[in-house]
Scaffold this active site. Structure first.
Site, PDB file in Angstrom:
ATOM      1  N   GLY A 133     -10.006  61.156 -59.120  1.00 54.71           N
ATOM      2  CA  GLY A 133     -10.965  60.398 -58.056  1.00 54.71           C
ATOM      3  C   GLY A 133     -12.174  60.581 -58.667  1.00 54.71           C
ATOM      4  O   GLY A 133     -12.662  59.826 -59.514  1.00 54.71           O
ATOM      5  N   SER A 229      -6.828  61.075 -65.127  1.00 52.56           N
ATOM      6  CA  SER A 229      -8.069  60.263 -64.767  1.00 52.56           C
ATOM      7  C   SER A 229      -9.336  61.617 -64.681  1.00 52.56           C
ATOM      8  O   SER A 229      -9.431  62.284 -65.670  1.00 52.56           O
ATOM      9  CB  SER A 229      -7.856  59.518 -63.430  1.00 52.56           C
ATOM     10  OG  SER A 229      -8.970  58.907 -63.236  1.00 52.56           O
ATOM     11  N   TYR A 230      -9.693  61.531 -63.251  1.00 52.31           N
ATOM     12  CA  TYR A 230     -10.842  62.712 -63.192  1.00 52.31           C
ATOM     13  C   TYR A 230     -10.304  64.299 -63.198  1.00 52.31           C
ATOM     14  O   TYR A 230     -10.888  65.182 -63.485  1.00 52.31           O
ATOM     15  CB  TYR A 230     -11.645  62.651 -61.830  1.00 52.31           C
ATOM     16  CG  TYR A 230     -12.963  63.166 -61.877  1.00 52.31           C
ATOM     17  CD1 TYR A 230     -13.810  63.129 -62.800  1.00 52.31           C
ATOM     18  CD2 TYR A 230     -13.056  64.413 -61.200  1.00 52.31           C
ATOM     19  CE1 TYR A 230     -15.183  63.655 -62.968  1.00 52.31           C
ATOM     20  CE2 TYR A 230     -14.258  65.177 -61.354  1.00 52.31           C
ATOM     21  CZ  TYR A 230     -15.354  64.767 -62.045  1.00 52.31           C
ATOM     22  OH  TYR A 230     -16.457  65.431 -62.214  1.00 52.31           O
ATOM     23  N   ASP A 420      -4.342  50.693 -70.089  1.00 50.82           N
ATOM     24  CA  ASP A 420      -5.545  51.139 -69.105  1.00 50.82           C
ATOM     25  C   ASP A 420      -6.799  50.628 -69.797  1.00 50.82           C
ATOM     26  O   ASP A 420      -7.163  50.959 -70.821  1.00 50.82           O
ATOM     27  CB  ASP A 420      -5.475  52.587 -68.840  1.00 50.82           C
ATOM     28  CG  ASP A 420      -6.716  53.188 -67.961  1.00 50.82           C
ATOM     29  OD1 ASP A 420      -7.177  52.411 -67.179  1.00 50.82           O
ATOM     30  OD2 ASP A 420      -6.943  54.414 -68.179  1.00 50.82           O
ATOM     31  N   HIS A 473      -2.846  53.288 -66.535  1.00 51.69           N
ATOM     32  CA  HIS A 473      -3.884  54.544 -66.218  1.00 51.69           C
ATOM     33  C   HIS A 473      -2.730  55.660 -65.631  1.00 51.69           C
ATOM     34  O   HIS A 473      -2.896  56.877 -65.799  1.00 51.69           O
ATOM     35  CB  HIS A 473      -4.722  54.263 -65.323  1.00 51.69           C
ATOM     36  CG  HIS A 473      -5.977  55.252 -64.994  1.00 51.69           C
ATOM     37  ND1 HIS A 473      -6.818  55.599 -65.977  1.00 51.69           N
ATOM     38  CD2 HIS A 473      -6.183  56.267 -63.688  1.00 51.69           C
ATOM     39  CE1 HIS A 473      -7.648  56.611 -65.386  1.00 51.69           C
ATOM     40  NE2 HIS A 473      -7.196  57.029 -64.328  1.00 51.69           N
TER      41      HIS A 473
END
Length: 502
Positions: A133, A229-230, A420, A473
């Site tokens: 996120g 991701s984060y 991605d 992703h």
């Protein structure tokens, strides 16, 4: 407008602002929006930034009072056993869902979903999976759209099996973190203003300590932490915190991060280079961008007219793509169906899956089966938080943490879905290059089922980089079989197959 006149947005806003409207809050409806919001906030878009972007510093004074007593954990564990999820096909493994307190005085509790290994659970390792996120749910993405044992049908009511679930190889723990994400909550409203990397790592650590009191058989078990991701921040930060506190029951073996946010400068540069190399923007646009825009600035900057013009062109060229998989279809009709779509298979990506998951997890009978939403939160469950107000700290790089973990013998694998566009393979390659690592094996294809599964390179110091061909992703969503193969080789500390006979 006169040549050279300033613009109020930083360069990164030009591509990201269309993805998520700029306001003062951090909430967004999906992972792509949440990550975009963070970058905008870090660079001062929509107002001055007060975010701390210095190197990560773990909380060192985690007080024993924050760690819950083990006295009643056995009863809580029995309560957390999930008898059966609504619409679930039969399975042979146990599932658990419930809350673990991370701060008694604040009333802060995290929701978890745990699936035991489908075979050899007593000897299989423990994997903690974190989505990014920041502010997005590991239940929404990791568990129900990627590597969990089930996916949600288009009716939003029933589930179907994921034959390539990662609990084929490990006991898998999904965590909704920090408070305000998914079913995780706090009774102290001001907590929602205090979120950031540092506090998230501390709370995740306390969660894991307390969870192990509820499931003591996993103390000393091989532990791996993974995410995407984060979570490129969350995972090494939690690993660092674990090593810092020297608790004997943590047997941390390795970390695994996919399409990971690692280093802001190279993440951004790699994104633009990926756009051009994949014919999404022209060579001229990329050249003009690099000539007229400051891509290295870590704080709010003034953008020249020339930079604004080329950035607007890039907006137009990429706006109608799913930036998380540039070749994937878009969700054009998210209406739930009366019955599951015919021919649904784990191998076919459904771009409307977010909507199916959200409908499923907001069903009262599903929440009851999961032992979720016990406090009756005053808002619907969402895949990404709508209540987190602020993100206070986010380092511009986690490279020092990754190198530190390597130095302490922790296995590090970095993987990248090669379609991605948000944190593309180019970004990850640039970040690894910045680490000045020494190659152990040269770049080469790896195989699965007689086909190229991706490409890989190993480095001295226990770091492996691998791409996954045809994945976006959320790698397991697009290439479930290849992602499981990669995961198994990571656990076994074996090289990915370099022959098509595999």
């Amino acid at each position: 407008m006169r040549k050279g006149q300033g613009y109020s947005y930083s360069v990164i806003a030009s591509v990201l602002v269309l993805l998520c409207v700029v306001v003062s809050r951090i909430e967004c409806s999906s992972q792509v929006h949440a990550l975009s919001r963070l970058y905008l906030s870090k660079r001062g878009v929509g107002g001055s930034s007060t975010m701390d972007t210095s190197h990560f510093k773990a909380v060192k004074d985690l007080k024993p009072s924050s760690l819950r007593s083990a006295a009643n954990q056995e009863g809580l564990r029995k309560r957390d056993l999930i008898r059966r999820l609504p619409g679930q096909p039969p399975v042979s493994f146990d599932q658990y869902g419930g809350y673990v307190t991370v701060n008694e005085s604040a009333g802060r509790s995290f929701f978890y979903y745990f699936v035991e290994a489908s075979k050899s659970k007593d000897s299989s390792p423990l994997l903690l999976w974190l989505n990014g996120g920041p502010g997005c749910s590991s239940l929404a993405y990791g568990a129900l759209q990627e590597l969990g044992p089930f996916r949600v049908h288009s009716d939003g009511k029933t589930l179907f099996r994921n034959r390539y679930a990662w609990n084929n190889a490990a006991n898998v723990l999904f965590l909704e973190s920090p408070a305000g994400v998914g079913f995780s909550y706090t009774n102290t409203t001001s907590d929602l203003e205090k979120h950031g990397d540092r506090n998230t790592a501390a709370d995740n650590y306390i969660f894991l300590v307390n969870w192990l009191e509820r499931f003591p058989e996993y103390k000393g078990r091989d532990l791996y932490i993974a995410g995407e991701s984060y979570a490129g921040h969350y995972v090494p930060q939690l690993a660092h915190t674990i090593l810092l506190h020297h608790r004997s029951f943590f047997n941390l073996k390795g970390i695994l991060i996919g399409n990971a946010v690692i280093n802001d400068e190279t993440d951004l540069m790699g994104m633009y280079d990926f756009f051009e190399s994949h014919a999404l923007i022209s060579e001229d646009s990329l050249a003009r961008l690099k000539s007229n825009c400051d891509l290295k600035t870590e704080s709010a900057s003034v953008m020249t007219e020339e930079c604004a013009v080329v950035s607007d062109q890039i907006d137009m060229d990429t706006y109608y793509l799913d930036i998380y998989n540039i070749y994937a279809p878009l969700c054009l009709n998210s209406t739930l169906t009366r019955r599951p779509k015919r021919g649904t298979t784990i191998r076919e990506f459904d771009p409307c899956s977010d909507h199916y998951v959200q409908a499923y997890l907001n069903r009262p009978e599903v929440q009851a089966a999961l032992h979720a939403n016990a406090t009756k939160l005053p808002y619907e469950w969402q895949p990404c938080s709508s209540v987190i107000k602020k993100w206070n700290d986010s380092p511009t790089t986690v490279i020092p943490l990754i190198k530190e973990l390597m130095g302490q013998g922790v296995r590090v694998w970095v993987f990248s879905g090669d379609t991605d566009g948000r944190i593309p393979v180019t970004s990850t390659k640039y970040s690894l290059k910045k680490m000045n690592l020494t190659a152990k094996t040269a770049w080469h294809p790896w195989y699965l089922g007689g086909e190229v599964g991706g490409y890989t390179e190993e480095y001295k110091g226990k770091l492996t980089f691998a791409t996954v061909r045809g994945a976006g992703h959320q790698v397991p969503s697009f290439q479930p079989k290849r992602s499981l193969s990669l995961f198994i080789h990571f656990l076994n500390d074996t090289p990915l197959p370099d022959t098509s006979r595999y």
